[in-house]
Motif scaffolding. Structure first.
Motif, PDB file in Angstrom:
ATOM      1  N   TYR A   1       2.389   1.287  23.131  1.00  0.00           N
ATOM      2  CA  TYR A   1       1.133   1.607  22.455  1.00  0.00           C
ATOM      3  C   TYR A   1      -0.059   1.369  23.371  1.00  0.00           C
ATOM      4  CZ  TYR A   1      -2.952   1.310  19.508  1.00  0.00           C
ATOM      5  OH  TYR A   1      -4.216   1.498  19.003  1.00  0.00           O
TER       6      TYR A   1
ATOM      7  N   SER B   1       4.566   3.584  17.332  1.00  0.00           N
ATOM      8  CA  SER B   1       4.804   2.147  17.448  1.00  0.00           C
ATOM      9  C   SER B   1       4.992   1.485  16.087  1.00  0.00           C
ATOM     10  CB  SER B   1       3.639   1.482  18.196  1.00  0.00           C
ATOM     11  OG  SER B   1       3.563   1.965  19.525  1.00  0.00           O
TER      12      SER B   1
ATOM     13  N   ALA C   1       8.448   2.200  14.768  1.00  0.00           N
ATOM     14  CA  ALA C   1       9.459   1.405  15.471  1.00  0.00           C
ATOM     15  C   ALA C   1       9.430  -0.045  15.003  1.00  0.00           C
ATOM     16  CB  ALA C   1       9.227   1.477  16.980  1.00  0.00           C
ATOM     17  N   LEU C   2       8.236  -0.614  14.827  1.00  0.00           N
ATOM     18  CA  LEU C   2       8.128  -2.002  14.371  1.00  0.00           C
ATOM     19  C   LEU C   2       8.714  -2.174  12.968  1.00  0.00           C
ATOM     20  CD1 LEU C   2       4.544  -2.904  15.632  1.00  0.00           C
ATOM     21  CD2 LEU C   2       6.720  -3.736  16.556  1.00  0.00           C
TER      22      LEU C   2
ATOM     23  N   SER D   1       7.427  -1.903  22.139  1.00  0.00           N
ATOM     24  CA  SER D   1       6.576  -1.066  21.285  1.00  0.00           C
ATOM     25  C   SER D   1       5.103  -1.374  21.526  1.00  0.00           C
ATOM     26  CB  SER D   1       6.921  -1.289  19.811  1.00  0.00           C
ATOM     27  OG  SER D   1       8.223  -0.825  19.517  1.00  0.00           O
TER      28      SER D   1
END
Length: 279
Positions: free
Chosen positions: A140, A102, A105-106, A136
């Motif tokens: 998570y 996550s 991706a962020l 995301s």
């Protein structure tokens, strides 16, 4: 799209063939507040593997099992195993490290804020980035909770003890004797159906499972709860409200603040979980 199915074992009245089949059934009502209200029923059709006789009747789907009442052309009844989503080719177990997935991706999404959009829809790209950031967070929250239920019996037991919905799950001695993992499997069925952008519901799950506040600060709550409402407009209406008006919320500053808040929440949860529930 994944099917909701049950494994069935039934004897054909016509040819006495013993059928062992996976039968699609209607999904449970996962939006119900009580486990008893999750039960659904529908008309179903089955066919014998040997003589190919087609039968039809009613199916009643519960959280722990499925019951068939066949009416035509012969009346008979039989049961199926606990209903579950059938894995498709792309189905996979949660990653071992949802946090790293996550956060990576962020980071990519944050770097894309303000990228070029179509002239007639200048916030189009930012809406995609915003939706990706929310996804995301959802991934998570879901993957982390499911990994904990699978890997830590004390987390699973606390969740069953404290959560109102999951606490209504019933397990027989036969269930446990036939499959010691039946408790975890049934909990996972329910958790996989949770809408992880429903922060109220997920807050309750994390409190019940870990004793943690999902979102620790008011400033983060003030950003993320409204963001979950805007998510619906992005996913289902391409950024329009119910009246068809294009929303103008998705400025560079706003999307970056949402990504930052999501990252802070993930950091907070991961720190607390690492401290209190090391794997």
């Amino acid at each position: 799209m994944q099917q909701f199915t049950t494994n069935t074992y039934w004897m054909c009245p016509e040819c006495e063939n013993a059928n062992n089949q996976k039968v699609p059934v209607p999904e449970l009502n996962f939006m119900a507040e009580k486990m008893s209200d999750m039960v659904v029923d529908d008309w179903v059709e089955i066919e014998c593997d040997h003589c190919e006789t087609a039968y039809s009747g009613h199916v009643f789907v519960n959280t722990g099992d499925v019951h068939f009442e066949i009416e035509e052309p012969r009346k008979f009844e039989f049961s199926g195993d606990m209903p579950m989503y059938e894995p498709d080719e792309e189905d996979y177990d949660p990653p071992d490290d949802p946090y790293s997935v996550s956060k990576e991706a962020l980071g990519y999404l944050n770097g894309m804020v303000g990228s070029q959009s179509p002239i007639n829809d200048p916030q189009f790209t930012n809406r995609l980035i915003f939706s990706g950031a929310v996804s995301s967070l959802e991934a998570y929250l879901g993957d982390t909770l499911i990994n904990a239920v699978l890997g830590r019996s004390e987390v699973r037991e606390q969740l069953l003890k404290s959560n109102k919905l999951l606490g209504e799950l019933k397990f027989s001695a036969a269930d446990l004797a036939n499959d010691p993992e039946s408790v975890a499997k049934r909990v996972i069925v329910v958790l996989r159906a949770v809408l992880y952008h429903n922060l109220n519901a997920v807050s309750a799950l994390y409190k019940d499972a870990f004793g943690l506040d999902l979102i620790p600060s008011k400033s983060q709550r003030d950003i993320l709860f409204p963001a979950m409402m805007l998510r619906h407009h992005c996913v289902h209406r391409n950024g329009q409200d119910k009246e068809g008006n294009k929303l103008g919320d998705f400025t560079d500053d706003y999307v970056r603040r949402v990504i930052e808040a999501i990252g802070e929440v993930i950091d907070h949860l991961e720190g607390k979980l690492t401290e209190n529930f090391p794997f």
